[in-house]
Structures are given as C-alpha cells and as structure tokens.
Design a protein around this motif. Structure first.
Motif, PDB file in Angstrom:
ATOM      1  N   THR A 187       0.833  -1.207   0.000  1.00  0.00           N
ATOM      2  CA  THR A 187       0.000   0.000   0.000  1.00  0.00           C
ATOM      3  C   THR A 187       0.864   1.251   0.000  1.00  0.00           C
ATOM      4  N   THR A 188       2.037   1.192   0.622  1.00  0.00           N
ATOM      5  CA  THR A 188       2.960   2.326   0.571  1.00  0.00           C
ATOM      6  C   THR A 188       3.429   2.559  -0.853  1.00  0.00           C
ATOM      7  N   MET A 189       3.663   1.463  -1.597  1.00  0.00           N
ATOM      8  CA  MET A 189       4.038   1.596  -3.012  1.00  0.00           C
ATOM      9  C   MET A 189       2.930   2.293  -3.799  1.00  0.00           C
ATOM     10  N   MET A 190       1.680   1.923  -3.523  1.00  0.00           N
ATOM     11  CA  MET A 190       0.560   2.572  -4.204  1.00  0.00           C
ATOM     12  C   MET A 190       0.521   4.061  -3.870  1.00  0.00           C
ATOM     13  N   TRP A 191       0.749   4.384  -2.614  1.00  0.00           N
ATOM     14  CA  TRP A 191       0.735   5.765  -2.142  1.00  0.00           C
ATOM     15  C   TRP A 191       1.809   6.579  -2.848  1.00  0.00           C
ATOM     16  N   ILE A 192       3.033   6.024  -2.912  1.00  0.00           N
ATOM     17  CA  ILE A 192       4.130   6.701  -3.590  1.00  0.00           C
ATOM     18  C   ILE A 192       3.803   6.906  -5.062  1.00  0.00           C
ATOM     19  N   ALA A 193       3.102   5.949  -5.657  1.00  0.00           N
ATOM     20  CA  ALA A 193       2.744   6.035  -7.079  1.00  0.00           C
ATOM     21  C   ALA A 193       1.599   7.006  -7.343  1.00  0.00           C
ATOM     22  N   GLY A 194       1.027   7.613  -6.314  1.00  0.00           N
ATOM     23  CA  GLY A 194      -0.018   8.612  -6.504  1.00  0.00           C
ATOM     24  C   GLY A 194      -1.425   8.145  -6.201  1.00  0.00           C
ATOM     25  N   VAL A 195      -1.586   6.916  -5.721  1.00  0.00           N
ATOM     26  CA  VAL A 195      -2.913   6.423  -5.344  1.00  0.00           C
ATOM     27  C   VAL A 195      -3.348   7.111  -4.049  1.00  0.00           C
ATOM     28  N   SER A 196      -4.572   7.603  -4.014  1.00  0.00           N
ATOM     29  CA  SER A 196      -5.076   8.289  -2.837  1.00  0.00           C
ATOM     30  C   SER A 196      -5.244   7.322  -1.667  1.00  0.00           C
ATOM     31  N   PRO A 197      -4.891   7.755  -0.440  1.00  0.00           N
ATOM     32  CA  PRO A 197      -5.147   6.904   0.735  1.00  0.00           C
ATOM     33  C   PRO A 197      -6.619   6.533   0.877  1.00  0.00           C
ATOM     34  N   LEU A 198      -7.524   7.391   0.373  1.00  0.00           N
ATOM     35  CA  LEU A 198      -8.954   7.081   0.459  1.00  0.00           C
ATOM     36  C   LEU A 198      -9.318   5.900  -0.432  1.00  0.00           C
ATOM     37  N   GLN A 199      -8.631   5.748  -1.571  1.00  0.00           N
ATOM     38  CA  GLN A 199      -8.875   4.595  -2.429  1.00  0.00           C
ATOM     39  C   GLN A 199      -8.438   3.309  -1.740  1.00  0.00           C
ATOM     40  N   VAL A 200      -7.286   3.356  -1.080  1.00  0.00           N
ATOM     41  CA  VAL A 200      -6.799   2.187  -0.355  1.00  0.00           C
ATOM     42  C   VAL A 200      -7.701   1.887   0.844  1.00  0.00           C
ATOM     43  N   LEU A 201      -8.244   2.935   1.459  1.00  0.00           N
ATOM     44  CA  LEU A 201      -9.092   2.775   2.641  1.00  0.00           C
ATOM     45  C   LEU A 201     -10.324   1.918   2.356  1.00  0.00           C
ATOM     46  N   ALA A 202     -10.711   1.810   1.084  1.00  0.00           N
ATOM     47  CA  ALA A 202     -11.859   0.962   0.728  1.00  0.00           C
ATOM     48  C   ALA A 202     -11.633  -0.492   1.131  1.00  0.00           C
ATOM     49  N   ALA A 203     -10.361  -0.881   1.282  1.00  0.00           N
ATOM     50  CA  ALA A 203     -10.061  -2.253   1.704  1.00  0.00           C
ATOM     51  C   ALA A 203     -10.400  -2.492   3.168  1.00  0.00           C
ATOM     52  N   PHE A 204     -10.794  -1.443   3.895  1.00  0.00           N
ATOM     53  CA  PHE A 204     -11.183  -1.594   5.301  1.00  0.00           C
ATOM     54  C   PHE A 204     -12.343  -2.579   5.458  1.00  0.00           C
ATOM     55  N   LEU A 205     -13.333  -2.489   4.555  1.00  0.00           N
ATOM     56  CA  LEU A 205     -14.515  -3.360   4.668  1.00  0.00           C
ATOM     57  C   LEU A 205     -14.157  -4.835   4.560  1.00  0.00           C
ATOM     58  N   PRO A 206     -13.521  -5.293   3.477  1.00  0.00           N
ATOM     59  CA  PRO A 206     -13.186  -6.730   3.418  1.00  0.00           C
ATOM     60  C   PRO A 206     -12.191  -7.140   4.499  1.00  0.00           C
ATOM     61  N   SER A 207     -11.322  -6.213   4.885  1.00  0.00           N
ATOM     62  CA  SER A 207     -10.364  -6.504   5.943  1.00  0.00           C
ATOM     63  C   SER A 207     -11.085  -6.791   7.260  1.00  0.00           C
ATOM     64  N   LEU A 208     -12.130  -6.022   7.531  1.00  0.00           N
ATOM     65  CA  LEU A 208     -12.908  -6.217   8.756  1.00  0.00           C
ATOM     66  C   LEU A 208     -13.663  -7.551   8.712  1.00  0.00           C
ATOM     67  N   VAL A 209     -14.225  -7.865   7.539  1.00  0.00           N
ATOM     68  CA  VAL A 209     -14.911  -9.152   7.369  1.00  0.00           C
ATOM     69  C   VAL A 209     -13.938 -10.304   7.603  1.00  0.00           C
ATOM     70  N   ALA A 210     -12.745 -10.190   7.023  1.00  0.00           N
ATOM     71  CA  ALA A 210     -11.740 -11.247   7.176  1.00  0.00           C
ATOM     72  C   ALA A 210     -11.324 -11.398   8.632  1.00  0.00           C
ATOM     73  N   LEU A 211     -11.140 -10.265   9.329  1.00  0.00           N
ATOM     74  CA  LEU A 211     -10.766 -10.328  10.742  1.00  0.00           C
ATOM     75  C   LEU A 211     -11.841 -11.031  11.561  1.00  0.00           C
ATOM     76  N   ALA A 212     -13.107 -10.729  11.273  1.00  0.00           N
ATOM     77  CA  ALA A 212     -14.198 -11.346  12.032  1.00  0.00           C
ATOM     78  C   ALA A 212     -14.195 -12.864  11.873  1.00  0.00           C
ATOM     79  N   ILE A 213     -13.998 -13.340  10.647  1.00  0.00           N
ATOM     80  CA  ILE A 213     -14.017 -14.790  10.404  1.00  0.00           C
ATOM     81  C   ILE A 213     -12.784 -15.461  10.998  1.00  0.00           C
ATOM     82  N   VAL A 214     -11.607 -14.949  10.633  1.00  0.00           N
ATOM     83  CA  VAL A 214     -10.369 -15.546  11.125  1.00  0.00           C
ATOM     84  C   VAL A 214     -10.277 -15.424  12.642  1.00  0.00           C
TER      85      VAL A 214
END
Length: 453
Positions: free
Chosen positions: A202-229
């Motif tokens: 994600t740091t590579m994406m950030w350096i390449a110009g990807v907005s942190p808000l675009q990466v933040l969208a991964a919060f939802l599946p990350s939370l789902v994965a945490l709940a199951i695991v």
C-alpha cells in the motif's frame, strides 16, 4: 554448518555464477532490440521473472542472492533483445532507471525508517501492557488478533505479526496453535491492507499517486476477514491452551517513544500530502516522502537513541524487495490480462505463493485497477500459506511448527475462507471502480459490479 547445508550453498553459488556468465555473454553479444522471445506464447520476460519468484520461494535462506541475480539476468535479456520502455540498449536502461529511481529511493528510505519506527514502538512497552485488558476466555484471543490488526494499520505488518507472536507466546504459555499463528499473520496482513503506512504494497501505491482514500476501501473486506479468522482462530487456541492472565502487570509505557512513532508517521503523511497537492511535478524528481521520514528520525535522536544496529539487516531486506520491484518494472505489462475484479482476486491467490511486492509493482505499471480491491487482494492473500508473506516468514522463525504447508492449510483453513468472503462482500457492497488509465477511456465496469462508492 552441516555438510548438506554447505552442499546447498555450493549448488546455489554455481547456479548464481552460471546465470551471471549467461548475463555477461548476453550483454556482450549482438542486440536485436524489439525481438522479444516467447515460449508457448508467453514472453520470456515473464518466464524469467517467474523463475526468480520461484527461486525466492524455494531458496528461503538465499533470497537476496536470487533476487540480485534475477535483476542481472532480466536486465541483460532486455538489453540484448527487447529494449526498455524509454529506448534500446544502454541509453534505454539509463532512461528506465532515471524514471524509476525516485520510487526506489522512497521505498528504500521508508523501509529503513520504518524498521527503526517499529523498534521504537516495541520498546515503548505498549505491546506488553495491552494483554492486561484481555478477557481470559476465547474472546481474549480474538481481541489480541484485533490488536494486531489495528497495530498493523500504522506499523509495518511484519513488526505487527512479531509483536502479536511475542504476546501470544507469553499469554498462552508458549503453546500456540498453528491455526492461531495463521490468524496472527492474517490479522497483520489484513490490518495493513487498508492503510498506506501499514504495508509495503500500500505504501508503493501511495508513492505512485494512489489516494489513501482509495486504499481505505479495503477496510470493509479486511474487517470481514478479521471477524471470520478471529473467531475461528481464537476458539482453536482456547481449546488448545487458554489465556494466561497477569503478565507484565507492573510495566509502564514509555510515552516519549510513542510520541516518536507518531512524529515519524505524521512527517511521512504530511510530506506525501503537501508534495502531491502543491508540488506534484517536483515529487517525480526527488524522494520527498522518504527524506521526510529520515528527517523525523534525526529529530528524535536527542529524545531516544534509535537502534542503529538494525540498519544493516534492514538494508539487506530492503535491497531484496527493491530488486524484485526493479524486475517487475521491466515487464511488458501490455501482455498481462486486463485489470478486473476477477484478475485482482486471482492475484490474491498468486500472492500466497509468490511475493506480493512485485505483483503490486506489475499492477501499478499496468494501471486500470480499483486500488482498494488490489490492496486487499495482494495484502491479505499471502496469508493463505506461511511463506506467502514476509509476516508469515518472520513469525515462522519464532514458531518452527508453522513451517508446514499441509499443517498451515489444514489448521488455517479459515484464512482462505475469510479471503474469499471479504472479497465478495467488497464486490457486492462497493462495486468495481477502476482507475482511468492515463490517456485512455473509462474502462467498462466488470459484470456484476453495480454500485457506487
């Protein structure tokens, strides 16, 4: 060193020498720029790159050598046959690195600086006092994984996994279930997937110009994965060895070190925001973000001495990752499958076997992805096998029983289930919103991804 280890090193040395001789012979020979070789329709560039990644997976103790040889061989092949994006021969090579050096320098500075940041956080004693607040049933194990998930959002996921492993070692009387070890790795990778300072990808994406808000969208599946695991792994661990209360009851937090961690993170974030908003042209020619991190490190020296002794080993690890990124930067991405959510999902499974750093570099070079999907896929996907992520490799050094693919897959089955579930929830809830390729038209939405973000 045992005799079989010496023989293994000797075989690797002969392999390295042979590949270097091949590279030198290729460079010395005639060049036919633009004449790319293919095997079964696959460009030889990708085959060489796949061999490098395979070598990294097989030769765990010699990954740096494999990566460096890979850079030499792929560079030699590009010099002799295909040329580079910006030209043929040595001028093309020089132009290529003139275009890539800022990204590589930023990554080098961030990886080295974050190694010192991680040690500051560890020595702040925050990790060892957190277990005071855990319940003594399976919910305590779940909350520990949630802590690892949260810590990884602002700390390197390798450090977060190591901190989680150290806490688990104390809390469970050194009896940690393999399924729970898989849960620690999954939690650390999931937490880093939605933060631009939580994972190298994600740091590579950030350096390449990807907005942190675009990466933040991964919060939802990350939370789902945490709940199951989290639930499954915590119950596995509680049945295997319940939590032990009362550890480090009198330890105090070093708030100065906590402040240093926050200062380094703030410097990195502000540098990225200011440079990309006001000085975007200058950002393409100088590694401002990496320099900001090191400025904060030097400001912190009078407050607490950084563990400079970490830097040699951190440098070796950084060079290994940069070598893979360099190999990926030379790949002909126009021959890759088109970016889609199905492709992104597949990259998650690939990252369980191959390092996710070069996969991310390839995707960034290709463009056209929804970066939240990619961040989750390459960030969390490597958790499905112990050597699929650096966090898994690091944790398995503390717990050798984890170094069994069969045991990891059998006891850590919940990681693969969580990955698929999180990804499908993301598709259904957020929809696929790819980046518009530079100079291109808006790509059509993938089938079944209706919805807005």
């Amino acid at each position: 060193m045992a005799s079989h280890q010496r023989q293994g090193v000797a075989r690797l040395r002969r392999l390295v020498q042979g590949l270097v001789l091949f590279a030198v012979a290729t460079v010395a020979g005639p060049a036919w720029a633009g004449e790319s070789m293919t095997v079964a329709g696959i460009p030889l560039d990708f085959i060489l790159f796949a061999l490098v990644l395979l070598g990294v997976a097989v030769f765990h103790d010699h990954t740096l050598n494999v990566a460096l040889v890979g850079v030499i061989v792929i560079t030699a092949y590009k010099l002799a046959f295909t040329g580079f994006r910006f030209g043929d021969g040595l001028p093309g090579l020089v132009s290529h690195f003139a275009h890539e050096w800022v990204t590589l320098a930023n990554l080098l500075c961030l990886l080295m600086g974050f190694a010192l940041l991680a040690r500051h956080f560890e020595k702040s004693h925050v990790p060892v006092i957190l277990p005071r607040f855990l319940p003594d049933d399976w919910k305590g194990g779940f909350l520990l994984l949630a802590m690892v998930w949260f810590i990884s959002s602002f700390l390197d996921n390798i450090a977060a996994a190591m901190i989680g492993g150290a806490m688990a070692h104390q809390l469970f009387k050194a009896k940690v279930h393999v399924g729970y070890l898989a849960g620690i790795v999954a939690a650390s990778n999931a937490g880093g997937a939605w933060s631009v300072v939580g994972d190298t990808t994600t740091t590579m994406m950030w350096i390449a110009g990807v907005s942190p808000l675009q990466v933040l969208a991964a919060f939802l599946p990350s939370l789902v994965a945490l709940a199951i695991v989290g639930v499954v792994a915590a119950k596995q661990q509680h049945a295997y060895s319940p939590i032990l209360k009362g550890a480090h009851a009198h330890t105090r937090v070093d708030w100065v070190r906590v402040g240093i961690v926050l200062m380094i993170l703030v410097f990195a974030i502000l540098a990225n925001v200011v440079v990309n908003v006001r000085y975007s042209e200058a950002a393409a020619h100088f590694p401002f973000i990496g320099m900001a991190v090191w400025l904060a490190v030097f400001f912190s020296v009078p407050l607490r001495r950084p563990d400079w002794e970490l830097l040699p080993e951190a440098f070796k690890g950084a060079i290994f990752l940069l070598s893979l990124v360099t190999c990926a930067s030379m790949m002909p991405v126009e021959n890759l499958p088109s970016a889609s959510w199905q492709t992104a999902m597949g990259l998650g499974f690939v990252s369980a076997v191959f390092d996710n750093i070069p996969l991310t570099a390839l995707a960034l070079k290709q463009g056209g992805y929804d970066w939240g999907f990619l961040a989750y896929a390459v960030g969390f996907g490597g958790s499905m096998i112990w050597f699929g992520s650096s966090a898994g490799v690091a944790l398995s050094n503390l717990f050798p029983e984890a170094k069994s693919v069969a045991s990891w897959l059998y006891h850590g089955w919940h990681v693969a289930v969580a990955y698929v579930a999180g990804f499908l929830v993301m598709v259904a809830a957020l929809g696929w919103h790819p980046e518009v390729p530079h100079g291109g038209q808006e790509p059509p939405p993938a089938a079944g991804t209706a919805g807005t973000r």
